[in-house]
Structures are given as C-alpha cells and as structure tokens.
Design a protein around this motif. Structure first.
Motif, mmCIF file in Angstrom:
data_model
loop_
_atom_site.group_PDB
_atom_site.id
_atom_site.type_symbol
_atom_site.label_atom_id
_atom_site.label_comp_id
_atom_site.label_asym_id
_atom_site.label_seq_id
_atom_site.Cartn_x
_atom_site.Cartn_y
_atom_site.Cartn_z
ATOM 1 N N ASP A 269 16.621 169.674 101.518
ATOM 2 C CA ASP A 269 16.204 168.858 102.652
ATOM 3 C C ASP A 269 16.434 169.551 103.986
ATOM 4 O O ASP A 269 16.428 168.920 105.041
ATOM 5 N N SER A 270 16.661 170.882 103.943
ATOM 6 C CA SER A 270 16.809 171.621 105.200
ATOM 7 C C SER A 270 16.369 173.070 104.996
ATOM 8 O O SER A 270 16.504 173.624 103.907
ATOM 9 N N GLY A 273 18.590 175.610 108.919
ATOM 10 C CA GLY A 273 19.302 174.692 109.802
ATOM 11 C C GLY A 273 18.504 173.503 110.271
ATOM 12 O O GLY A 273 19.049 172.595 110.920
ATOM 13 N N ASP A 274 17.198 173.454 109.958
ATOM 14 C CA ASP A 274 16.351 172.334 110.368
ATOM 15 C C ASP A 274 16.264 171.317 109.231
ATOM 16 O O ASP A 274 15.915 171.665 108.095
ATOM 17 N N ASP A 275 16.573 170.064 109.526
ATOM 18 C CA ASP A 275 16.355 169.011 108.548
ATOM 19 C C ASP A 275 14.855 168.798 108.375
ATOM 20 O O ASP A 275 14.111 168.739 109.366
ATOM 21 N N VAL A 276 14.425 168.689 107.142
ATOM 22 C CA VAL A 276 12.990 168.517 106.871
ATOM 23 C C VAL A 276 12.785 167.239 106.082
ATOM 24 O O VAL A 276 13.650 166.800 105.310
ATOM 25 N N ASN A 968 22.126 178.695 100.270
ATOM 26 C CA ASN A 968 22.121 178.839 101.718
ATOM 27 C C ASN A 968 20.701 178.572 102.208
ATOM 28 O O ASN A 968 19.758 179.223 101.754
ATOM 29 N N ASP A 969 20.533 177.604 103.111
ATOM 30 C CA ASP A 969 19.168 177.222 103.502
ATOM 31 C C ASP A 969 18.492 178.257 104.393
ATOM 32 O O ASP A 969 17.335 178.080 104.791
ATOM 33 N N ASP A 970 19.186 179.360 104.712
ATOM 34 C CA ASP A 970 18.546 180.483 105.386
ATOM 35 C C ASP A 970 17.948 181.476 104.394
ATOM 36 O O ASP A 970 17.240 182.402 104.799
ATOM 37 N N ARG A 992 6.446 178.919 107.615
ATOM 38 C CA ARG A 992 7.170 178.713 106.370
ATOM 39 C C ARG A 992 6.288 177.991 105.353
ATOM 40 O O ARG A 992 5.542 177.067 105.701
ATOM 41 N N GLN A 993 6.405 178.416 104.111
ATOM 42 C CA GLN A 993 5.705 177.766 103.009
ATOM 43 C C GLN A 993 6.702 176.857 102.293
ATOM 44 O O GLN A 993 7.587 177.316 101.579
ATOM 45 N N GLY A 994 6.543 175.552 102.507
ATOM 46 C CA GLY A 994 7.556 174.607 102.089
ATOM 47 C C GLY A 994 7.801 174.559 100.596
ATOM 48 O O GLY A 994 8.957 174.591 100.138
ATOM 49 N N ASP A 995 6.746 174.477 99.795
ATOM 50 C CA ASP A 995 6.925 174.353 98.352
ATOM 51 C C ASP A 995 7.694 175.527 97.775
ATOM 52 O O ASP A 995 8.518 175.367 96.873
ATOM 53 N N ALA A 996 7.396 176.710 98.256
ATOM 54 C CA ALA A 996 8.043 177.901 97.721
ATOM 55 C C ALA A 996 9.430 178.127 98.305
ATOM 56 O O ALA A 996 10.269 178.772 97.670
ATOM 57 N N SER A 997 9.695 177.592 99.488
ATOM 58 C CA SER A 997 10.952 177.887 100.179
ATOM 59 C C SER A 997 12.084 176.945 99.788
ATOM 60 O O SER A 997 13.243 177.355 99.702
ATOM 61 N N LEU A 998 11.783 175.682 99.587
ATOM 62 C CA LEU A 998 12.825 174.703 99.284
ATOM 63 C C LEU A 998 13.259 174.794 97.824
ATOM 64 O O LEU A 998 12.419 174.906 96.922
#
Length: 1009
Positions: A269-270, A273-276, A968-970, A992-998
């Motif tokens: 969910d981040s 450092g940004d909450d998404v 680590n969300d970085d 950022r590509q959300g599906d692949a990053s989270l």
C-alpha cells in the motif's frame, strides 16, 4: 552414429539439473528414443529386440536393431518413468529403469552387450547410463513438471516459468506478453498438444487469443521454448516457438485440487514512501485435475478445470487522491466534469476506476487410447472463457472515467486428434487434425454488447494548463470508447498435419510432411459509430460550444456491410535428413516450403485504381517462401559439446493487418466530421437517437453528418491496401553455442544468436511525394494522388544479436540453481504495435513518417540476469518443505524523446495527416533513451501437511510476487515510458508501473492423490 558412450558427465549433471534443460522441441507432442546396441566385440548386435514400457499406462513399443546396430522410436509420451528392456538371443539381456523423457527429447541409448555366460541380466538406472545425453543444435529452454510445480508462479501461467530463461522477458508492467530476444510477442507461436494457441488474429498484445493463458495450469506436463530450431518441422514464427503438452491419464487414479486467495490486504500500500490507494478487491482461484483408466492398459482419461474470480486494478487518479500515478487534473475539475456530464448531457460519466471484478474459466479433457503396440490415439478438448476490464486511452497525458473503460474477453474451444503409428521398425507416422473457434468480446461499459448498440458516444475534453510545459496537458475521456462502438470478431481455424519418419539401415533418418492451416475470419470494426465529440477546453465542454464531432458508419446504413469476411489457407511441406557425418558430428539438414492460397479479395475502390494505376484488391494468394536449414552438433570431448546452425524462418505476422485492407476500402463506408458552434441552441437536427432518451449529443447523430454518410461523401480516413508485390517476411537465424561441464558437475551453456530480418511488414502512406526539405531538414511532402495506408515490405534489413550464458547445478542437500545472463541488441524498421494501420503508421518515433530506418526494437532488454533457486528439506518427518525463488535484474525498456503532438504535427502539416506526438528532433534516433534498471525477487514456500491417506499429499503455500518491494517500498519499482515515446521536457518520463511494482501475496492449499 557414434559407437562410444558420449558426454557421460554432462548426462549425469543434466539428470540432476532443473529449469533450463538443453534439449527441447516445440510444435511436437511427444518424445523420441534412439540408440545403438553393440555386441561384445564392437560389431552391431543385429536382431536385438528393444522393448520400451511406459509404466503409468502400460503402453509398450518394440523395435528390432538393424544392420547398423541402431534403432529409433518416435511418438513416445512425455514424462515417465519408462523401462527399457534389451533382449538378445545371443548375449546377456539388459534392463534400464527410471527413464524420463522431455517434451520432444531425442534421448540416446548406447549399450555394449555382455556374453550370456558371464551375466544373465544386467539391471541399471537411467542415471547410470552415460549416453542419455542431449544433442541440441540451437538455443532453447525446457521446463519440466517439477519446475511448474515448484517455481513461484503467482499467476499460474507459463509466463511465470519461461521467464527463467534470460533470453525471454515477460512484460510484467503491461500486457504480460512473452518477448523473446527483443522481438514482439506477435511473432511468437504457442502450441498446446500441437494446436496453435497464439493469437491468430493479432488483436492481443499478450500473444494469447484469450485474456489469459487459454488452458489450465495443472493440465501441463511440460513446456519448451525454441528460439532458433533448425528442424524443418518448425514454422509459423520468427521470434520463438512455445510448446506445451498436456498430462494424460494412467492406470492409477490420480488427481489434484487447489484453492488460492489474494486481496488488497495481501498487497503493498505504499511506493517510495507514498501511500497508494488501489481500492478494495478479492481474488480467488480454485480447480481440480483427475486422471484415470477407463480400460486398464488401454484407454485413459485426464481432465483439468480451473476458475478465477478476480479483479482488474487501475493505478491512475487525480492530484491528491493517492493513486500510484497521479495525472494533471484536480479533484475539483474532475467533479465539475462529472456534474456537467449528468446535468447538461444527461449522462453518468462514472467515477475514477479503482478495481473491477473479472472472471476466467478453463477446462481441458484428454482421452488417450493405446490401440495396440503399434498405434496410439489421443483426443484433447480445451475450453476457455474469460474477461477483463481495460483502459483504451491510458497514456500519461490521458485520463479515463469509468464510463470509458471497456470489457474485453474471448470464448475459445478447440479439439485435436493425434494418431501415432509405427508401421514397421523403420517407418512411423503422425497424423494430427484440429479445429479451434474463437468468439471475441469488445464491449463498451454502457453498451449492450451488440455492434452499434451502445447508448452514448465518446466525449474528449482537452485540459491545457497555462504553463510552459506540455507535460501538464491532459485529455479526459468519458462515454463509450470509440473503438468499441461497433466491434465484433469471430474466427475459426482448421489444421491438418501429416508427418512421416523413415529410419534407414545406414543411420539416416528421413523426416517429411505436409501441413495446412485454414483460417476464416469475421471482423467488424467501425470507429465512431456512436460519434466522438472533442472539446478543446473544459469551458467549451461546460457550455457545449465549439465541438468537433466525428461519425463513422456504413454508407448503406447497415453496419454489417463494413465487416471483413475473408480467409486463407497456409500450406507447408518439408523434408529433412538427420545423420552422423562422423562419429562425433551430427547433421540435421532440410528444406521447408510455405505458401498461401485464398480467393477472397477486398472490394475494389475505383478512385484508388484510377490514381495509383493498380488495384486495392491484392491479396495473399500465391505468396510463398523456401526455407533452407542446417544444424550441427559436435562432441568435442567427454566434457564439451559444440552446436550451431543457420536457417530461414517466417511467421507470426498478425492477420489483423491484412483484415484492415478488407474493411477500410472507403467503398462501403467511412468517416465524416464537422465542427459545431453550439450543441444546445437548436441549430442541430439530431437523428438516430437511442431508445428511451432525449435527442442530443452523445445519444444522437447530427443530421448533416448522417446525410453526408448516406450520400457517401465527407472527409474520410485514408483507405488501407496491400502492396501487390508483397513478399512473405522472413528472418535468417544463425547460431553457435557450446555446453561444458566441469569437475564439480556444473553445467555451463553459451549461445550466440544473430538474426537478419528481411522483407519486414510495414505501413507506408501513398498519395504523397517528397518536394524538398524544411529549414530544419525534415522532408517536405505534397499530395500527388489518392491517400492510402499500404501494407508493404521494407527494403531495409535489420540485424539483431543475442549472447547468452547459463549455469545449472544441483546438490545432494536439496539445493538446485539455474542462473543466466543475456545481452540483447534487437532492431526493426517499424514496431507495428497496433492492430490498426493508421496507428502502426504513426505511433512510432521518426523524422520521416515514410522512412525505412532500422532502429532499436521497442521490446529490447539490453541486459538481463536471472536466477532460479530451489531448496527442499524436511523439518518434519516425512513432510517436505520447499523454498523457491526467482530473481531478475535487467536494464530498462528503450524509449524516444519526441516533440509534443502539436509541435511534431506542425512540422508536416496535414500532408500526410498525423495525429500523434511521434516526431524526433533531427539528428536523433528511435529508442535512444532507456528506462531505469529493474530488479526484484519472487518467492514461494510450500509445506507438506498430513493428508487423509498415506498415498496422498497435502500442501499449504504462500507465493509473494516482488518480495523485494515487501522488504522495502523503495525496492522493486518498475518505471517505464508509455508506448516508448516521451515528450521532450516531460517531468515524468518513466512513470511507475503499479501492478509490477507493488508486492502481492497469495496463500493457498493443494491436495494430490
């Protein structure tokens, strides 16, 4: 045939290794066993009987050793175990147990018999037989059942498996398509039990004909990928060929049942450092498989069923909403658009999409019949029906409300029957007949699923902020997506294959065959059938002023007249000889000939004919290609094998490109448009109004546009046509490689592949001529004839190369590892990423829209390192724990810096017409820039638990995709440019590509019996 056992230490290591097996054949559904049997004095043991038994089904094949001391058996089931009995009337018998065969594997048994007086029967296991080695001639990868069961396959898709090979990149940030050595997924071939399961029409960027893998994951026995096979049986691709074979029933009843679960609470969910905010959703998958005998030793059944109840998530939103990617629109602007749409246009524009539910269902049923020792028949039925919800306009400078999303899906059915026959010890055949039907779905969110039956058209609102950067420009979309207002696709394919193998006494094996693939297509695709309305400012949308309306339809008033109904048959015939030139050098040499027949032609456009002096009715009839191939395998020593080859390949060109030429003739219909000062002052007569609503914009068509359409007049888009001299695109593949094993049984592979692509398909604009240069050095064009977008060949060749190194190793303590590195430089002339000719023409970076320049491929990944690691141990007595991990580190996808849409199009004006931001600054090349490197680790833990029966196993598991990001969300952040172009001055070139990053976790349970 070599008379001594070769590659003994390589064979032992390969027997223990996992993942990247070095022998794999695609477009086949079986395995092969051959060998040489010698008497104690080294002479051929003529007359010795070889009996091969597949223990799970009791199937038996026998063959007699010929005068050269050799034998060959084909059409064997993939897997095992097999028992091989060597029965001699003169010498001691031998039995080899626990033999397993890979998909398409040509395993070799070389044995020297002993005197009967010294031994009665010699019994050994496969791991003790040094000659069970590989004889690879081209770069490939093979993945067995243990890899499928143990790898961290969070998607339950073969894409989770084939990515282990460093040459194969799966587009995790986009479509999920398989990209081999920097080539488009459209140029791959995928077969399941010999049936083509790739996207025969070419609509999907994932390479599948359906939304997801079109067959159950638990139905697969093995998967192989061929990148440069030099056997003539391979065709229909120029990137890579992916083959899967399904499991079969056995004499023992066996099966599986599984359930797994995921949700937003099991996802990150981040980011940095940004909450998404992804919205709430749940996903669950469940299914079963079962295999059983219907008649023991004779008739078997296997079935696998799988169901997904999932969700599509979306990662874009207004400023301050916490979306993964926030776009340049305020929440106040968004609220105003929603309010005005409801109050003025009487239409609910929807909300910011977060997640939407989807489904997918698969069923595979297979009957396997041992007719007798000489003949075997297999019949497979496969069904898949699934859907997704997708964005149509999702660039960084675009934003879609939920009303502009569309539902996409497909229902697929296929049947395949295969008859394997051994007519004599020397002659065997394989006959395969298949039929596949597909019904595609492309439905606007507010439509009723019928072409032209949507109840509101498309509205586009351009938001231009008062800044010096074009990065703040945004187009907001609502209403029915213009490409889904009249969209219908159905196709069916019928394939026949007749293949024979004749084994000569002198060791030569002749392979010959004929194949035909008949494809019949119905495709209706009419943009703007419910109108598309453009406002150049938010103020104009609020007031209903200065609106440009586009309308596309059939001149006759019947949309079916715009449909393309056509088909063709692709034929192939081939012959090949496989032999040992020396004891150490194996040669595979042959010719393949492909040709196309069709009688369907596009409707003739008289204006096109008059101005171009040739007709737009050209088709594919008579196009052909002769493809010579030769592959070599040389045993340098007991530790090292060399290989190489050269061959010509063709295939993978999407049929949608040709379908454009049947649809867009400008004879049966076209486009009209006009600009209106005020939509609500009564100056417009609205017609063709949807039932139950008040006439007006979105629900109706302006009367003047309807009249222009009925009169077949107006400003039409350019027609599409095929170059009458069109040639079949092809690619020369040249490879060299080696396999070496050191003293510690590490297996090393090194492969170099060079590809030279010729006669590439591309789109050129007709009806214009070069009349000079602009002050900045760009080509200056003038019209000189009828404008048309022509599918033609490029005269420019593209040279690509790939260098790959891999290492396999297994240890007795339960650890196994496969690791590799690939360097790739792939080029093409026109990426051809779209299914529409106009988009293929303009959506690439260029300095001249008609140019033929070979540049770096959109799909090229320059550096890629992969690691597949597995460890099995027992923390509890009799209950295994398996840890597995997949790690990747790779350089980013390339992209181009281009002028903004207005600045770029201003360079060329309206000749030719362009509608994209694709123009490169002079002195630059396409794809000079690169997205950042990406690295991540996926993990899986599977723990056996007590089952209900001693012969059963139960297992609980969790799989984490992007475990790196969980730590680590970085970390694990994938950043890529949208569609490989970025406007100069953009402050967010690689979002950022959300599906692949989270990170994402799935927990599950599996039961096997």
């Amino acid at each position: 045939m070599k008379t001594s056992a070769k590659l003994s230490r390589i064979a032992a290591a390969v027997a223990l290794s996992v993942g990247l097996s070095t022998t794999a054949m695609a477009q086949v559904t079986s395995s092969e066993l051959n060998g040489q049997i010698l008497a104690p004095n080294g002479s051929p043991a003529v007359g010795t009987v070889i009996k091969v038994t597949h223990l799970p089904t009791g199937a038996v094949k026998t063959v007699t050793v010929n005068n050269g001391g050799t034998f060959s058996l084909r059409g064997l089931r993939v897997g095992g175990p097999y028992t091989i009995e060597i029965d001699s009337d003169e010498y001691a018998d031998q039995t080899i147990s626990d033999v397993y065969l890979e998909l398409g594997e040509s395993a070799s048994i070389e044995r020297s018999l002993e005197n009967a007086a010294d031994y009665e029967n010699i019994v050994v296991t496969a791991s003790q037989v040094s000659s069970l080695s590989f004889g690879q001639v081209g770069p490939s990868a093979s993945f067995d059942l243990s890899t499928l069961e143990q790898a961290p396959a969070i998607n339950r898709d073969i894409t989770d498996i084939v990515r282990i090979d460093p040459r194969i990149y799966v587009d995790e940030g986009g479509s999920g398509g398989i990209q081999c050595v920097g080539k488009s997924p459209r140029f791959n071939s995928l077969t399941v039990d010999g049936v083509r399961m790739n996207d025969l029409f070419g609509l999907n960027s994932n390479g599948y004909p359906t939304e997801r893998m079109p067959f159950s994951y638990d139905a697969i026995e093995g998967v192989s990928v061929e990148i440069a096979p030099f056997d003539v049986i391979y065709g229909g691709f120029s990137a890579c060929n992916i083959s899967a074979v399904s499991k079969t029933g056995t004499n023992e009843v066996h099966g599986t049942a599984f359930y797994d679960y995921g949700s937003d609470s099991l996802r990150g969910d981040s980011l940095e450092g940004d909450d998404v905010n992804l919205g709430s959703y749940t996903e669950k998958r469940y299914g079963f498989s079962v295999g059983a005998p219907l008649i023991e030793d004779t008739l078997f059944i296997f079935a696998a069923y799988e169901k997904l109840e999932g969700a599509n998530t979306f990662d874009r939103g207004a400023i301050g909403t916490g979306a993964i990617n926030e776009v340049a629109i305020s929440q106040e602007q968004l609220a105003q658009i929603q309010s005005v749409s409801q109050s003025l246009y009487n239409f609910d524009a929807g909300t910011t999409p977060l997640s939407m539910p989807n489904e997918d269902e698969k069923l595979l049923v297979k009957l396997d019949w041992n007719i007798n020792d000489s003949h075997r028949f297999a019949l497979t039925y496969n069904y898949n029906d699934g859907n997704n919800f997708a964005e149509s306009d999702g660039d960084s400078d675009e934003f879609e409300l939920s009303s502009h999303l569309y539902e996409r899906g497909a229902e697929l059915e296929s049947f395949v029957g295969v008859l394997y026959s051994d007519w004599t010890d020397k002659f065997s055949t394989e006959i395969r007949i298949s039929r596949t039907k597909l019904d595609n779905l492309q439905r606007s969110m507010y439509g009723d699923g019928t072409p032209g039956g949507n109840d509101f058209g498309e509205i586009k609102i351009e938001l231009g902020n008062d800044t010096e950067s074009d990065d703040d420009d945004l187009t907001v979309y609502l209403g029915s997506d213009d490409s889904r207002q009249a969209n219908d696709l159905d196709w069916d394919a019928t394939s026949i294959m007749l293949r024979g193998n004749y084994y000569f006494d002198n060791g030569h094996t002749l392979t010959f065959g004929y194949e035909s693939d008949k494809l019949e297509i119905y495709n209706l695709f009419v943009q703007h059938a419910e109108t598309s309305i453009l406002f150049e400012s938010l103020e104009d949308f609020v007031a209903g002023t200065n609106a440009e309306i586009e309308y596309g339809y059939a001149y006759s008033g019947d949309l079916n007249d715009r449909a393309a109904e056509w088909g063709y048959t692709s034929h192939s015939t081939y012959a090949q000889d496989e032999f040992y030139l020396t004891d150490d050098l194996k040669v595979v040499a042959g010719l393949r000939y492909d040709w196309i027949t069709t009688s369907d032609k596009p409707v003739e456009n008289a204006e096109f004919l008059a101005q171009n002096n040739y007709s737009n009715t050209a088709n594919l009839d008579g196009i052909s290609l002769l493809q010579p191939r030769i592959g070599l395998n040389y045993t340098l020593s007991d530790d090292t094998e060399l290989r190489g080859g050269i061959g010509l390949f063709s295939g993978g060109n999407p049929n949608v490109w040709m379908t454009n030429n049947y649809q867009n003739t400008n004879v049966t219909g076209g486009e009209v448009d006009n600009t209106y000062a005020d939509l609500f002052d009564g100056s417009i007569t609205w017609v063709n109004t949807e039932d139950g609503v008040t006439a007006g914009p979105g629900y109706s068509v302006p009367g003047d546009l309807d009249e222009a359409m009925s009169a077949a007049t107006g400003s039409n888009f350019e027609s599409n046509n095929l170059d009458p001299d069109f040639e079949m695109p092809s690619e020369w593949k040249i490879s060299a490689g080696m396999t070496h094993i050191n003293e510690e049984d590490y297996v090393f592979n090194l492969d170099l592949l060079v590809s030279v692509t010729q006669d590439q398909a591309m789109i050129k604009y007709l009806g214009i001529e070069e009349v000079g240069f602009t002050d900045d050095g760009y080509i200056d064009y003038d019209r000189n004839g009828y404008g048309s977008l022509e599918l033609t060949n490029s005269d420019e060749t593209s040279t690509s190369y790939s260098l790959t190194a891999t290492m396999n190793k297994s240890w007795d303590n339960g650890i196994s590892v496969v690791t590799g590195y690939n360097y790739s430089h792939a080029e093409d002339v026109q990426p051809m990423t779209s299914s529409v000719a106009f988009s293929n023409y303009q959506y690439r970076a260029f300095t001249n829209p008609n140019e033929e320049v070979s540049s770096l491929s959109d799909w090229n990944i320059e550096h890629r390192l992969t690691l597949d690691l597995r460890y099995t141990t027992s923390f509890f007595d009799g209950l295994d724990t398996t840890f597995s991990a997949f790690a990747v580190a790779q350089s980013g996808r390339p992209y181009s810096l281009v002028y903004s849409k207005d600045d770029g199009n201003g360079i060329f004006g309206f000749t030719p017409y362009l509608d994209s931001g694709s123009v490169l600054p002079m002195g630059t090349e396409r794809n000079e820039e690169s997205s950042p490197w990406w690295a991540k680790v996926d993990i899986a833990v599977r723990q056996d638990i007590p089952a209900f029966h001693a012969d059963h196993t139960a297992q609980v598991s969790f799989v984490i995709d992007n475990f790196t990001n969980m730590l680590n969300d970085d970390w694990g952040i994938l950043e890529e440019a949208s569609f490989n172009t970025v406007t100069i001055g953009s402050t967010n070139a690689t979002p950022r590509q959300g599906d692949a990053s989270l990170w994402e976790m799935r927990v599950g349970v599996n039961y096997r019996f």
